[in-house]
Design a protein around this motif. Structure first.
Motif, PDB file in Angstrom:
ATOM      1  N   LEU A  93       0.811  -1.218   0.000  1.00  0.00           N
ATOM      2  CA  LEU A  93       0.000   0.000   0.000  1.00  0.00           C
ATOM      3  C   LEU A  93       0.846   1.271   0.000  1.00  0.00           C
ATOM      4  CD1 LEU A  93      -2.638  -1.096   2.685  1.00  0.00           C
ATOM      5  CD2 LEU A  93      -2.804  -1.303   0.199  1.00  0.00           C
ATOM      6  N   LEU A  94       2.137   1.143   0.210  1.00  0.00           N
ATOM      7  CA  LEU A  94       2.998   2.323   0.282  1.00  0.00           C
ATOM      8  C   LEU A  94       2.953   3.109  -1.024  1.00  0.00           C
ATOM      9  CD1 LEU A  94       6.141   0.857   2.089  1.00  0.00           C
ATOM     10  CD2 LEU A  94       4.347   2.288   3.080  1.00  0.00           C
ATOM     11  N   GLY A  95       2.883   4.423  -0.894  1.00  0.00           N
ATOM     12  CA  GLY A  95       2.882   5.295  -2.058  1.00  0.00           C
ATOM     13  C   GLY A  95       1.521   5.579  -2.646  1.00  0.00           C
ATOM     14  N   ILE A  96       0.469   4.918  -2.170  1.00  0.00           N
ATOM     15  CA  ILE A  96      -0.871   5.227  -2.664  1.00  0.00           C
ATOM     16  C   ILE A  96      -1.194   6.676  -2.314  1.00  0.00           C
ATOM     17  CG2 ILE A  96      -3.342   4.769  -2.326  1.00  0.00           C
ATOM     18  CD1 ILE A  96      -2.711   1.844  -2.104  1.00  0.00           C
ATOM     19  N   PRO A  97      -1.660   7.477  -3.259  1.00  0.00           N
ATOM     20  CA  PRO A  97      -1.932   8.896  -2.995  1.00  0.00           C
ATOM     21  C   PRO A  97      -3.044   9.091  -1.971  1.00  0.00           C
ATOM     22  CG  PRO A  97      -1.854   8.450  -5.358  1.00  0.00           C
ATOM     23  CD  PRO A  97      -1.885   7.120  -4.678  1.00  0.00           C
ATOM     24  N   TYR A  98      -3.005  10.243  -1.334  1.00  0.00           N
ATOM     25  CA  TYR A  98      -4.043  10.612  -0.375  1.00  0.00           C
ATOM     26  C   TYR A  98      -5.284  11.083  -1.125  1.00  0.00           C
ATOM     27  CZ  TYR A  98      -6.240  12.733   3.728  1.00  0.00           C
ATOM     28  OH  TYR A  98      -7.091  13.053   4.745  1.00  0.00           O
ATOM     29  N   ARG A  99      -6.435  10.603  -0.711  1.00  0.00           N
ATOM     30  CA  ARG A  99      -7.711  11.078  -1.240  1.00  0.00           C
ATOM     31  C   ARG A  99      -8.642  11.330  -0.056  1.00  0.00           C
ATOM     32  NH1 ARG A  99      -9.444   7.217  -5.200  1.00  0.00           N
ATOM     33  NH2 ARG A  99      -8.419   8.558  -6.744  1.00  0.00           N
ATOM     34  N   PRO A 100      -9.138  12.532   0.137  1.00  0.00           N
ATOM     35  CA  PRO A 100     -10.062  12.789   1.246  1.00  0.00           C
ATOM     36  C   PRO A 100     -11.231  11.818   1.230  1.00  0.00           C
ATOM     37  CG  PRO A 100      -9.408  14.843   0.218  1.00  0.00           C
ATOM     38  CD  PRO A 100      -8.874  13.744  -0.668  1.00  0.00           C
ATOM     39  N   ASP A 101     -11.450  11.140   2.364  1.00  0.00           N
ATOM     40  CA  ASP A 101     -12.541  10.177   2.531  1.00  0.00           C
ATOM     41  C   ASP A 101     -12.335   8.923   1.688  1.00  0.00           C
ATOM     42  OD1 ASP A 101     -14.927   9.732   4.040  1.00  0.00           O
ATOM     43  OD2 ASP A 101     -16.106   9.940   2.216  1.00  0.00           O
ATOM     44  N   GLY A 102     -11.158   8.742   1.110  1.00  0.00           N
ATOM     45  CA  GLY A 102     -10.927   7.637   0.187  1.00  0.00           C
ATOM     46  C   GLY A 102     -10.766   6.295   0.880  1.00  0.00           C
ATOM     47  N   PHE A 120     -13.585   5.485  -8.427  1.00  0.00           N
ATOM     48  CA  PHE A 120     -12.438   6.116  -9.076  1.00  0.00           C
ATOM     49  C   PHE A 120     -11.616   5.043  -9.784  1.00  0.00           C
ATOM     50  CE2 PHE A 120     -13.700   8.578  -5.423  1.00  0.00           C
ATOM     51  CZ  PHE A 120     -13.627   9.896  -5.858  1.00  0.00           C
ATOM     52  N   PRO A 121     -11.025   5.365 -10.935  1.00  0.00           N
ATOM     53  CA  PRO A 121     -10.218   4.393 -11.659  1.00  0.00           C
ATOM     54  C   PRO A 121      -8.834   4.181 -11.053  1.00  0.00           C
ATOM     55  CG  PRO A 121     -10.226   6.481 -12.836  1.00  0.00           C
ATOM     56  CD  PRO A 121     -11.181   6.640 -11.683  1.00  0.00           C
ATOM     57  N   SER A 122      -8.408   5.101 -10.187  1.00  0.00           N
ATOM     58  CA  SER A 122      -7.070   5.015  -9.606  1.00  0.00           C
ATOM     59  C   SER A 122      -7.160   4.965  -8.083  1.00  0.00           C
ATOM     60  CB  SER A 122      -6.222   6.220 -10.042  1.00  0.00           C
ATOM     61  OG  SER A 122      -6.823   7.429  -9.611  1.00  0.00           O
ATOM     62  N   PRO A 123      -6.128   4.416  -7.416  1.00  0.00           N
ATOM     63  CA  PRO A 123      -6.152   4.294  -5.956  1.00  0.00           C
ATOM     64  C   PRO A 123      -6.114   5.647  -5.250  1.00  0.00           C
ATOM     65  CG  PRO A 123      -4.508   2.827  -6.916  1.00  0.00           C
ATOM     66  CD  PRO A 123      -4.949   3.756  -8.004  1.00  0.00           C
ATOM     67  N   GLY A 124      -6.675   5.684  -4.059  1.00  0.00           N
ATOM     68  CA  GLY A 124      -6.623   6.863  -3.203  1.00  0.00           C
ATOM     69  C   GLY A 124      -7.184   6.522  -1.837  1.00  0.00           C
ATOM     70  N   LEU A 125      -6.450   6.857  -0.769  1.00  0.00           N
ATOM     71  CA  LEU A 125      -6.866   6.530   0.595  1.00  0.00           C
ATOM     72  C   LEU A 125      -6.645   7.714   1.516  1.00  0.00           C
ATOM     73  CD1 LEU A 125      -5.121   3.033   0.945  1.00  0.00           C
ATOM     74  CD2 LEU A 125      -7.578   3.409   0.639  1.00  0.00           C
ATOM     75  N   ASN A 126      -7.564   7.905   2.467  1.00  0.00           N
ATOM     76  CA  ASN A 126      -7.253   8.777   3.591  1.00  0.00           C
ATOM     77  C   ASN A 126      -6.802   7.890   4.743  1.00  0.00           C
ATOM     78  OD1 ASN A 126      -9.635   7.673   4.601  1.00  0.00           O
ATOM     79  ND2 ASN A 126     -10.496   9.632   5.242  1.00  0.00           N
ATOM     80  N   CYS A 127      -6.570   8.460   5.928  1.00  0.00           N
ATOM     81  CA  CYS A 127      -6.037   7.654   7.024  1.00  0.00           C
ATOM     82  C   CYS A 127      -7.004   6.543   7.432  1.00  0.00           C
ATOM     83  CB  CYS A 127      -5.665   8.539   8.209  1.00  0.00           C
ATOM     84  SG  CYS A 127      -7.026   9.463   8.963  1.00  0.00           S
ATOM     85  N   SER A 128      -8.294   6.850   7.468  1.00  0.00           N
ATOM     86  CA  SER A 128      -9.290   5.828   7.827  1.00  0.00           C
ATOM     87  C   SER A 128      -9.371   4.753   6.758  1.00  0.00           C
ATOM     88  CB  SER A 128     -10.658   6.486   8.015  1.00  0.00           C
ATOM     89  OG  SER A 128     -10.619   7.488   8.999  1.00  0.00           O
ATOM     90  N   GLY A 129      -9.296   5.172   5.492  1.00  0.00           N
ATOM     91  CA  GLY A 129      -9.326   4.219   4.397  1.00  0.00           C
ATOM     92  C   GLY A 129      -8.132   3.290   4.421  1.00  0.00           C
ATOM     93  N   LYS A 167       0.016  15.158   2.256  1.00  0.00           N
ATOM     94  CA  LYS A 167       1.100  15.569   1.360  1.00  0.00           C
ATOM     95  C   LYS A 167       1.917  14.406   0.811  1.00  0.00           C
ATOM     96  CE  LYS A 167       1.762  20.195   3.297  1.00  0.00           C
ATOM     97  NZ  LYS A 167       2.749  21.147   3.906  1.00  0.00           N
ATOM     98  N   SER A 168       1.866  13.254   1.478  1.00  0.00           N
ATOM     99  CA  SER A 168       2.757  12.158   1.076  1.00  0.00           C
ATOM    100  C   SER A 168       2.058  10.842   0.810  1.00  0.00           C
ATOM    101  CB  SER A 168       3.838  11.957   2.147  1.00  0.00           C
ATOM    102  OG  SER A 168       3.269  11.869   3.435  1.00  0.00           O
ATOM    103  N   GLY A 169       0.743  10.769   1.013  1.00  0.00           N
ATOM    104  CA  GLY A 169       0.046   9.502   0.792  1.00  0.00           C
ATOM    105  C   GLY A 169       0.398   8.482   1.857  1.00  0.00           C
ATOM    106  N   VAL A 170       0.420   7.206   1.479  1.00  0.00           N
ATOM    107  CA  VAL A 170       0.663   6.130   2.438  1.00  0.00           C
ATOM    108  C   VAL A 170       2.167   5.993   2.676  1.00  0.00           C
ATOM    109  CG1 VAL A 170       0.394   3.681   2.938  1.00  0.00           C
ATOM    110  CG2 VAL A 170      -1.427   4.911   1.742  1.00  0.00           C
TER     111      VAL A 170
END
Length: 245
Positions: free
Chosen positions: A35-44, A62-71, A206-209
C-alpha cells in the motif's frame, strides 16, 4: 526492512531456518508494504468489493487508488484480517454520541469508533501503556491513551505488540477545530517485523501512504516532530490476528 529482506525471511522460515515468529511478522509488513505510495484522497477507501470509492459516498468510484487515514486502516485490516466489516459499517457510531446534534461536534470520535469497529470479534486490549481489556463502558471521551510526547509510555506499549498482532492507533486532540471540544482526528496501524521493528503505517495529505519505524530512535524522533504541539494523545489498541490469515 525492505521488501527483498522481508521476502527472504519468509523463504527461510518456510525452509525451517527461521522461527515461525519471524515469518509471521515479516509477512504482515510485506503485505502492508503493497500500500505504500498510494496517494491521499479525502474520505478515500477501497471497499470490500475492491472498488476505490468514498466512505460517505460509496456510489462514487475512481479508476485510480486513493486513501485517507481511515481508508488505509480499513484497507490494511482487510488484508490481514479479512473478516472485518463492510466499508459502510467501518465508521459506525457505536455509542450514538456523534452526528450533527452532538455537543462534541459531528464525528468527533470517528477515529475511536473506527479502530473498535475494525477489530470487532477479535481478541484485543488497550495498551495504555499497561495493557487493559476493552470495556463496553469505554468511550472516545475517556479512552484517550497517553501523550504523544511520552517516550517511556511508547517504549512500554510497543514492546507488547507480538508477532501475531496489529496495533490500531487513534490520535486525539482537544480544541483542534472550531466547534469540537475533543476530536479523534487521525488513525494509523502499527505492525511488527521479524527484526524487532514496529512500523507505523499512515496516510497523510502531502505524502500519501507511508511508514515509520517507531522502535528506531530516528524514526520516533521524526514521528514526534510530525505530531508536536498541542494536547495530542495517542490511543493504542492491540489486536490478535486470526490464525491462517
Amino acid at each position: 526492512m525492505n521488501k527483498t529482506t522481508a521476502l527472504l525471511l519468509l523463504f527461510l522460515a518456510a525452509l525451517g531456518v527461521l522461527p515461525v515468529q519471524a515469518s509471521h511478522a515479516a509477512d504482515l509488513t510485506t503485505r502492508a508494504d503493497q500500500l505504500l505510495g498510494i496517494p491521499y484522497r479525502p474520505d478515500g477507501v477501497r471497499d470490500e468489493a475492491g472498488r476505490w470509492t468514498l466512505f460517505e459516498h460509496p456510489e462514487q468510484t475512481f479508476p485510480s487508488p486513493g486513501l485517507n487515514c481511515s481508508g488505509l486502516d480499513y484497507c490494511l485490516m482487510r488484508m490481514i484480517a479479512p473478516s472485518g466489516p463492510p466499508a459502510r459499517q467501518a465508521g459506525r457510531d457505536r455509542l450514538g454520541d456523534s452526528g450533527p446534534a452532538s455537543a462534541m461536534g459531528q464525528d468527533w470520535d470517528f477515529g475511536y469508533d473506527l479502530i473498535l469497529n475494525l477489530s470487532e470479534g477479535l481478541s484485543r486490549r488497550w495498551l495504555l501503556p499497561e495493557p487493559r481489556q476493552v470495556s463496553t463502558l469505554d468511550s472516545g471521551s475517556t479512552a484517550l491513551g497517553f501523550p504523544v510526547a511520552d517516550q517511556a509510555a511508547w517504549k512500554k506499549a510497543l514492546t507488547q505488540i507480538g508477532p501475531d498482532q496489529a496495533c490500531l492507533v487513534s490520535f486525539s486532540q482537544t480544541g483542534r477545530r472550531k466547534g469540537y471540544t475533543l476530536q479523534h482526528y487521525h488513525v494509523g496501524v502499527i505492525l511488527p517485523d521479524g527484526s524487532g521493528g514496529r512500523w507505523l503505517y499512515q496516510a497523510l495529505p502531502k505524502s500519501g501512504v507511508t511508514k515509520l519505524n517507531l522502535s528506531d530512535p530516528a524514526g520516533m524522533a521524526r514521528f514526534q516532530g510530525m505530531f508536536s504541539g498541542g494536547d495530542k494523545r495517542v490511543l493504542l489498541l492491540g489486536v490478535t490476528l486470526p490464525p491462517g490469515r
